[in-house]
Scaffold this active site. Sequence first.
Site, mmCIF file in Angstrom:
data_model
loop_
_atom_site.group_PDB
_atom_site.id
_atom_site.type_symbol
_atom_site.label_atom_id
_atom_site.label_comp_id
_atom_site.label_asym_id
_atom_site.label_seq_id
_atom_site.Cartn_x
_atom_site.Cartn_y
_atom_site.Cartn_z
ATOM 1 N N CYS A 1 48.387 70.346 10.622
ATOM 2 C CA CYS A 1 49.119 70.424 9.363
ATOM 3 C C CYS A 1 50.498 71.060 9.547
ATOM 4 O O CYS A 1 51.334 70.515 10.243
ATOM 5 C CB CYS A 1 48.294 71.150 8.302
ATOM 6 S SG CYS A 1 48.893 70.812 6.609
ATOM 7 N N HIS B 1 43.424 67.783 7.715
ATOM 8 C CA HIS B 1 42.486 68.883 7.951
ATOM 9 C C HIS B 1 41.079 68.343 8.167
ATOM 10 O O HIS B 1 40.205 68.483 7.300
ATOM 11 C CB HIS B 1 42.498 69.853 6.770
ATOM 12 C CG HIS B 1 43.735 70.674 6.676
ATOM 13 N ND1 HIS B 1 43.967 71.775 7.461
ATOM 14 C CD2 HIS B 1 44.831 70.534 5.881
ATOM 15 C CE1 HIS B 1 45.144 72.303 7.156
ATOM 16 N NE2 HIS B 1 45.695 71.573 6.204
ATOM 17 N N GLU C 1 38.971 69.596 9.924
ATOM 18 C CA GLU C 1 38.077 70.738 10.105
ATOM 19 C C GLU C 1 37.598 71.328 8.778
ATOM 20 O O GLU C 1 36.716 72.207 8.766
ATOM 21 C CB GLU C 1 38.789 71.839 10.911
ATOM 22 C CG GLU C 1 39.772 72.713 10.129
ATOM 23 C CD GLU C 1 41.116 72.052 9.837
ATOM 24 O OE1 GLU C 1 41.973 72.701 9.198
ATOM 25 O OE2 GLU C 1 41.313 70.879 10.242
#
Length: 753
Positions: free
Chosen positions: A142, A235, A237
């Site tokens: 990001c 993202h 994750e």
Amino acid sequence: MPIKVPNNLPAIETLTNENVFVMTDTRAMTQDMRPLHILLLNLMPTKIDTETQITRMLSNTPLQVELELLQTATHKPHVTSQEHMLAFYKTFSDVKNEYYDGMIITGAPIELLEFEEVNYWEELCEIMEWSKTHVHSTFHICWGAQAGLYYHYGINKKRLPKKLSGVFKHTLKTKRSMLFRGFDDEFYVPQSRNTTVDEEDIDNTPGITVLSTSEEGGVFCVKSDNDRQIFVTGHTEYDWNTLLKEYVRDKEAGINPEIPANYFPDDDDSKKPVVRWRSSGSLLFSNWLNYFVYQSTPYDIKLIHNEDLAPALRNNSELTVAKFGGSSLATAERIRNAAEVVRQNKARRYVVVSAPGVHDDEKVKITDLLISAHENPDEFDTKMTQARNRFKNLAIGLGSEINIDEIFDKIIEKYKDSRCRDYLISRGEFITAQLMAEQLQYDFVDAAEVIKFDDTGKLLDDATRKNIEKLIKNHKRIVFPGFYGSNETGEVVTFSRGGSDITGAIIASAAKADLYENWTDVPGLLMADPRIVKHPLSVPVIIYKELRELALRGAEVLHEDAVRPVSQCGIPINIKSTLEPEKPGTLIVKNADSYENRLEISSITGKKGYSSILIEREKLNDNPKYRERIQNILDEFNITVESEQLGLDSFSVIVGSESVANCEEELTGRLRSATDADEITISTGIAAIAVVGRNISGEVSVAMKIFEALSSAHVNVRFIDHAPERISVQVGVSESDYQRAIRAIYNAFVVKA
């Protein structure tokens, strides 16, 4: 295989409950294998959530991973406790001498700030530069991806019309990348950002490739051609409720956010979000660990520093910008030599030239002739004739077909109409560039067409960069005149003296060169003034910080404006001599850890013309108001403090002698009145000597050698100062000892053959 984490890390309990095999430090000590060493630079405010998410991603692989956590020293977290940070996190000073198979740089909620406005930006740049030689592969997430693209490739982020929040469908630009092995044609990724990077900017940047995009979110994944830099804007994750937490947070803050797209069933935020990215997220991290870390990292992890040496040292630069100074172009023979230097390396596609300088038979620089012609109207014709004749002689010596008389007639006619100083004094570069282009059979491009200034004389960086980028698409090989450009009305504007260096750096930066060569008549930066030390060595490698320190301390080196454009992009500068082109010269880089260093110091420089002001009074420094009063008085007299020393009952400052020459009595009276001093002494005739070296702070022997050398030479030290950057030691001596002191210090560090 397990992931190894520090004992007692909060993530252990969470992940163990999810059936993730986590190994603590204690148990890992019994394992007889080399794990992958991964460093996580966690920039998120919610440290524990992020470290848990990343640990989860790294655990879904048969590889044993050892994770270390890194924080910035220049920014302290407010959400996570200091106890947690002290227990589990390291700072850059703790790890800078270590090597890692992989590093992950997270995002941060600061994307609306300019990169340079981020309070830990300089530290982050230092870490990213260090990663080139100490980390095999780096995974940016990001804002971390945007920061990495900006630092490594000069690609800036751009603000979106509104925040991009939700879970979006992504597709692959190519199915051949091992990073996306096993991925479906379409996959989903959470996005939460206010900025983006343009795909066109990446496509126009050599060395990187877009691997994946989405219709709504634009660029998702970018990879460097050498596989050592991965940039992911989303993202993968994220936990199932991370977007939910952000959404609720913004609602409670009164921001009135839009519902994250494709996240809640039927866009109903009362329903539990649907997770559709977990498998692709795990696969992405697994592929990175397997194909970009495990299968390519050297078994001896310390060999990482040899993987990606600067192209300059490997002598395989694909694009070099070469700038030639006036001393290298002073005669027809030297111009031919410079042209031959260019021909010897096909990478030297863009050339920048100064105006001819002085030589044995030519005692005046062309630029000085033109300045004199402007400043002395009565001598205008004489000076212009001298300049004309010199160029005619150069053209004859080169066998040139360029009509010098015709060019000069047009110059004089235009100057008499405009009386523009900058136009006239830049004509030396203008003509020299045409002569060089003719010699090389390169295209000549007038710098006024590409280097742009505003009406106040400030360089327009974006406009200039775009002009250069557009130009080099249509011209494979170009000669540019240095020193000048033009404003928005087309009027010629010059840089300061030495401006050709700035032109070369700007072109190297915009062209994304591998190397910027600065050719002169000396084989690099010298370790000492040759007027004081006979035949001083040239410095093999120096870092940008050392160069700035030398300039600050009085050395005649590249102007900071000529360094900034390339230093921001990490482009090395190689200073070489056209008289001895076979010598390596001096390489100026951001980080010199990869280069062998046989010298304890980089250079010795200094200046005369200083005075000391010593203020004595019992317990003077117990009350800070006295120092404040002293500084206010010095400011009133426009006196700049170069150095200061504190004692129990004294305060001493080093200032330029000229600033106190005509006001000693008045200044002394004001200081005495403000401090009730017992004694004020102004001493003149002081010289300051700076010993500069990037390893000074870590080498006790350096300071010892300096003072032993001065003692042996019977030189009394008047003051001592250590630069805040810890890359120089400054000592004050009497002006009468100045040269003797420099020679003594030089001889202490350089063993003569």
